[in-house]
Design a protein around this motif. Structure first.
Motif, PDB file in Angstrom:
ATOM      1  N   ALA A 255      56.030  85.336 -31.497  1.00 47.46           N
ATOM      2  CA  ALA A 255      57.254  85.333 -32.305  1.00 47.46           C
ATOM      3  C   ALA A 255      58.442  84.865 -31.463  1.00 47.46           C
ATOM      4  CB  ALA A 255      57.510  86.727 -32.869  1.00 47.46           C
ATOM      5  N   HIS A 256      58.491  85.321 -30.221  1.00 48.08           N
ATOM      6  CA  HIS A 256      59.579  84.905 -29.336  1.00 48.08           C
ATOM      7  C   HIS A 256      59.545  83.388 -29.108  1.00 48.08           C
ATOM      8  CE1 HIS A 256      62.303  84.764 -25.889  1.00 48.08           C
ATOM      9  NE2 HIS A 256      61.365  84.073 -25.254  1.00 48.08           N
ATOM     10  N   ILE A 257      58.343  82.848 -28.903  1.00 53.62           N
ATOM     11  CA  ILE A 257      58.218  81.409 -28.651  1.00 53.62           C
ATOM     12  C   ILE A 257      58.620  80.609 -29.876  1.00 53.62           C
ATOM     13  CG2 ILE A 257      56.564  79.567 -28.160  1.00 53.62           C
ATOM     14  CD1 ILE A 257      55.068  81.513 -26.370  1.00 53.62           C
ATOM     15  N   GLU A 258      58.211  81.060 -31.047  1.00 58.84           N
ATOM     16  CA  GLU A 258      58.557  80.356 -32.278  1.00 58.84           C
ATOM     17  C   GLU A 258      60.065  80.401 -32.554  1.00 58.84           C
ATOM     18  OE1 GLU A 258      56.754  78.532 -34.143  1.00 58.84           O
ATOM     19  OE2 GLU A 258      54.733  78.966 -33.423  1.00 58.84           O
ATOM     20  N   GLU A 259      60.683  81.531 -32.292  1.00 60.36           N
ATOM     21  CA  GLU A 259      62.102  81.695 -32.605  1.00 60.36           C
ATOM     22  C   GLU A 259      63.013  81.052 -31.557  1.00 60.36           C
ATOM     23  OE1 GLU A 259      62.733  85.858 -33.017  1.00 60.36           O
ATOM     24  OE2 GLU A 259      61.332  86.064 -34.700  1.00 60.36           O
ATOM     25  N   ARG A 260      62.713  81.263 -30.289  1.00 57.70           N
ATOM     26  CA  ARG A 260      63.610  80.829 -29.208  1.00 57.70           C
ATOM     27  C   ARG A 260      63.265  79.455 -28.640  1.00 57.70           C
ATOM     28  NH1 ARG A 260      68.063  84.078 -29.556  1.00 57.70           N
ATOM     29  NH2 ARG A 260      67.427  86.252 -29.878  1.00 57.70           N
ATOM     30  N   GLN A 261      62.036  79.001 -28.859  1.00 56.48           N
ATOM     31  CA  GLN A 261      61.567  77.714 -28.353  1.00 56.48           C
ATOM     32  C   GLN A 261      61.813  77.554 -26.835  1.00 56.48           C
ATOM     33  OE1 GLN A 261      63.583  74.915 -31.058  1.00 56.48           O
ATOM     34  NE2 GLN A 261      61.630  74.670 -32.117  1.00 56.48           N
ATOM     35  N   PRO A 262      61.369  78.496 -26.039  1.00 56.91           N
ATOM     36  CA  PRO A 262      61.585  78.386 -24.583  1.00 56.91           C
ATOM     37  C   PRO A 262      60.840  77.213 -23.956  1.00 56.91           C
ATOM     38  CG  PRO A 262      60.039  80.148 -25.065  1.00 56.91           C
ATOM     39  CD  PRO A 262      60.593  79.691 -26.384  1.00 56.91           C
ATOM     40  N   PHE A 263      59.847  76.679 -24.669  1.00 54.23           N
ATOM     41  CA  PHE A 263      59.073  75.560 -24.144  1.00 54.23           C
ATOM     42  C   PHE A 263      59.902  74.291 -23.978  1.00 54.23           C
ATOM     43  CE2 PHE A 263      58.385  76.025 -28.729  1.00 54.23           C
ATOM     44  CZ  PHE A 263      58.816  74.787 -29.204  1.00 54.23           C
ATOM     45  N   LEU A 264      61.087  74.241 -24.565  1.00 58.50           N
ATOM     46  CA  LEU A 264      61.954  73.072 -24.423  1.00 58.50           C
ATOM     47  C   LEU A 264      62.603  73.018 -23.036  1.00 58.50           C
ATOM     48  CD1 LEU A 264      63.702  72.968 -27.916  1.00 58.50           C
ATOM     49  CD2 LEU A 264      61.660  71.750 -27.132  1.00 58.50           C
ATOM     50  N   ASP A 265      62.468  74.085 -22.281  1.00 57.43           N
ATOM     51  CA  ASP A 265      62.975  74.117 -20.904  1.00 57.43           C
ATOM     52  C   ASP A 265      61.925  73.490 -19.984  1.00 57.43           C
ATOM     53  OD1 ASP A 265      63.941  74.659 -18.397  1.00 57.43           O
ATOM     54  OD2 ASP A 265      63.747  76.847 -18.555  1.00 57.43           O
ATOM     55  N   PRO A 266      62.221  72.326 -19.367  1.00 57.83           N
ATOM     56  CA  PRO A 266      61.212  71.675 -18.516  1.00 57.83           C
ATOM     57  C   PRO A 266      60.868  72.472 -17.260  1.00 57.83           C
ATOM     58  CG  PRO A 266      63.336  70.553 -18.340  1.00 57.83           C
ATOM     59  CD  PRO A 266      63.463  71.544 -19.460  1.00 57.83           C
ATOM     60  N   GLU A 267      61.729  73.424 -16.881  1.00 58.34           N
ATOM     61  CA  GLU A 267      61.482  74.230 -15.686  1.00 58.34           C
ATOM     62  C   GLU A 267      60.918  75.611 -16.030  1.00 58.34           C
ATOM     63  OE1 GLU A 267      61.801  72.984 -12.734  1.00 58.34           O
ATOM     64  OE2 GLU A 267      62.604  71.097 -13.497  1.00 58.34           O
ATOM     65  N   LEU A 268      60.429  75.771 -17.245  1.00 57.03           N
ATOM     66  CA  LEU A 268      59.914  77.069 -17.679  1.00 57.03           C
ATOM     67  C   LEU A 268      58.749  77.510 -16.794  1.00 57.03           C
ATOM     68  CD1 LEU A 268      60.096  79.302 -19.874  1.00 57.03           C
ATOM     69  CD2 LEU A 268      58.331  78.031 -21.120  1.00 57.03           C
ATOM     70  N   SER A 269      58.791  78.762 -16.381  1.00 55.01           N
ATOM     71  CA  SER A 269      57.718  79.339 -15.576  1.00 55.01           C
ATOM     72  C   SER A 269      57.286  80.656 -16.208  1.00 55.01           C
ATOM     73  CB  SER A 269      58.194  79.579 -14.142  1.00 55.01           C
ATOM     74  OG  SER A 269      59.212  80.559 -14.112  1.00 55.01           O
ATOM     75  N   LEU A 270      56.198  81.184 -15.697  1.00 53.02           N
ATOM     76  CA  LEU A 270      55.668  82.439 -16.231  1.00 53.02           C
ATOM     77  C   LEU A 270      56.685  83.570 -16.089  1.00 53.02           C
ATOM     78  CD1 LEU A 270      52.948  83.689 -17.381  1.00 53.02           C
ATOM     79  CD2 LEU A 270      52.591  84.525 -15.058  1.00 53.02           C
ATOM     80  N   SER A 271      57.305  83.678 -14.916  1.00 53.09           N
ATOM     81  CA  SER A 271      58.255  84.769 -14.707  1.00 53.09           C
ATOM     82  C   SER A 271      59.505  84.591 -15.560  1.00 53.09           C
ATOM     83  CB  SER A 271      58.643  84.865 -13.234  1.00 53.09           C
ATOM     84  OG  SER A 271      59.343  83.714 -12.824  1.00 53.09           O
ATOM     85  N   ARG A 272      59.927  83.327 -15.757  1.00 61.56           N
ATOM     86  CA  ARG A 272      61.105  83.097 -16.588  1.00 61.56           C
ATOM     87  C   ARG A 272      60.826  83.474 -18.040  1.00 61.56           C
ATOM     88  NH1 ARG A 272      64.326  77.506 -15.904  1.00 61.56           N
ATOM     89  NH2 ARG A 272      64.413  78.418 -13.822  1.00 61.56           N
TER      90      ARG A 272
END
Length: 361
Positions: A255-272
């Protein structure tokens, strides 16, 4: 110029370049000085080893020094392994526990010294065996770190990791040439020895020149610290200190991924992503790897590809390059690879086919 003179010239040039590169690595300011010094030591021992091609008379006149030179050559691979290891884990310090990695080289070196006047034909096997022990350890280090990157980062490309992989491949090739030379001499006789040594010297010189050009064209490989590798090392340490009790469900993560779309951050990491979603990193890793059955890298790229697919179809004015950056990718190669893996086609081909189907309906 006869073959013997050519061998001496090539050996002299190769030794000179190795020494110059070693001095550069020791003198250049760098946040990762330990790895540079390891590689500098490897180059200096390589220079000492190949000096036999043009200083043979000197070494023969001083058999004790020659014995020490040959024994020192067995420290090349421990230093090479250290260079690979400390390039990946740049903030680690050299500790007494690391000395255990010297054991294979020391066993062969001591055996060589003890049996200097006896039949040492069995030592030839030991010499090659100790090389393969270290090269396998270097390959294992890179493979494990690459796996860790895929589990912790949405973008697993690292220039330093690619450089280290190329170095290991070149080392393996060079050693294969040495083994081939020994086999050929045993088959056709020693008449071909000098010619084969010249061929080996040319390869050593070519490899040394390649390293020198890389140092000139990409000085950041030796002067700085790879941001991806440094972040990954930090992620690895942090992931072991996470909470043991699960605090979020898979539904909450999705739900968080669908709502916030954190995948659009090219520097996304597991801890972030863990900090953003409120899911402890250790639990988040287990959710993705065990429940979903994917690496973090592939998991995030799946969302990026879906987002890119929607843009390719809906935004006809956007170029493929615009779409890849708008979807969280940071390079065309990684975008094409991920898109083809998830959609079975390149982005351009998929857009053309999807547009045709849309027009038909």
């Amino acid at each position: 110029m006869d073959s013997a003179s050519l061998l001496e010239l090539l050996g002299l040039l190769g030794t000179f370049l190795c020494v110059i590169l070693a001095v550069f690595l020791i003198a250049v300011p760098s946040r990762n000085a330990l790895a540079n010094r390891m590689f500098a030591g490897f180059l200096l021992l390589t220079a000492l080893d190949i000096s036999g091609w043009f200083m043979d008379a000197v070494w023969q006149a001083n058999p004790l020094l020659d014995q020490m030179r040959i024994a020192a050559a067995f420290l090349q691979m421990p230093l090479f392994l250290g260079f690979v290891w400390f390039s990946c884990f740049e903030d680690e310090k050299l500790e007494p526990r690391h000395l255990v990695h010297l054991l294979p080289a020391l066993v062969v070196a001591v055996s060589l010294a003890l049996f200097s006047s006896a039949d040492r034909s069995w030592l030839v096997i030991a010499v090659h065996l100790q090389y393969y022990i270290y090269i396998v350890a270097a390959i294992w280090t890179l493979a494990c770190f690459r796996h860790i990157l895929r589990n912790h980062f949405s973008s697993s490309r690292s220039r330093t990791l690619e450089w280290l992989t190329a170095m290991v491949a070149v080392s393996f090739f060079a050693h294969a040439v040495v083994v081939g030379r020994v086999v050929i001499v045993n088959v056709v006789g020693r008449d071909w020895l000098t010619a084969l040594q010249v061929a080996s010297a040319l390869i050593v010189l070519a490899i040394t020149l390649w390293i020198a050009f890389r140092a000139l064209l990409s000085p950041d490989l030796f002067r700085g610290v790879d941001k991806v590798l440094a972040s990954a090392a930090s992620e690895i340490r942090q992931s072991g200190a996470g909470e043991d009790q699960p605090s979020a469900s898979l539904d909450r993560l999705l739900a968080h991924i669908e709502e916030r779309q954190p995948f659009l951050d090219p520097e996304l990491s597991l801890s972030r992503l863990a900090r953003q979603s409120g899911v402890p990193a250790k639990e988040l890793s287990a959710l993705i790897n065990q429940r979903i059955g994917m690496h973090f890298f592939d998991f995030i790229n799946g969302y990026r590809v879906d987002h890119a697919s929607a843009l390719l179809l809906a935004e006809r004015d956007m170029t493929v390059t615009d779409v890849l950056y708008a979807s969280g990718f940071n390079s065309k190669s990684s975008f094409n690879t991920a898109f083809k893996k998830h959609q079975g086609q390149t982005p351009s081909a998929w857009r053309k086919e999807a547009s045709a189907k849309k027009n038909e309906t």
